[in-house]
Write an enzyme that holds these catalytic residues in place. Structure first.
Site, short mmCIF file in Angstrom:
data_model
loop_
_atom_site.label_atom_id
_atom_site.label_comp_id
_atom_site.label_asym_id
_atom_site.label_seq_id
_atom_site.Cartn_x
_atom_site.Cartn_y
_atom_site.Cartn_z
N PRO A 114 0.83 -1.21 0.00
CA PRO A 114 0.00 0.00 0.00
C PRO A 114 0.87 1.26 0.00
O PRO A 114 1.84 1.36 0.75
CB PRO A 114 -0.79 -0.10 1.31
N ILE A 115 0.51 2.18 -0.87
CA ILE A 115 1.19 3.47 -0.93
C ILE A 115 0.14 4.56 -0.73
O ILE A 115 -0.86 4.59 -1.43
CB ILE A 115 1.90 3.68 -2.27
#
Length: 63
Positions: A2-3
């Site tokens: 996840p960014i």
């Protein structure tokens, strides 16, 4: 991996940004079942003269 990208006005302290990154990381790991090492949090600080609301900049509002 996840960014998360967070755009915010410039002016927060290093401590506030560290706390924000820690809390966002915890929320993502809790929600998605990832490890903290998998999470990326990118803070994008915007100068007040580049932030507009209602046709005026934040810098103008602060004058």
């Amino acid at each position: 991996m996840p960014i998360t990208h967070i755009h915010l006005l410039e002016g927060r302290s290093v401590e506030q940004k560290q706390e924000l990154i820690q809390n966002v990381t915890q929320a993502i790991t809790h929600t998605l079942g990832t490890t903290p090492q998998q999470v990326r949090v990118l803070l994008m600080e915007i100068p007040k003269e580049n932030w507009g609301t209602g046709g005026v900049t934040k810098a103008q509002l602060d004058e």
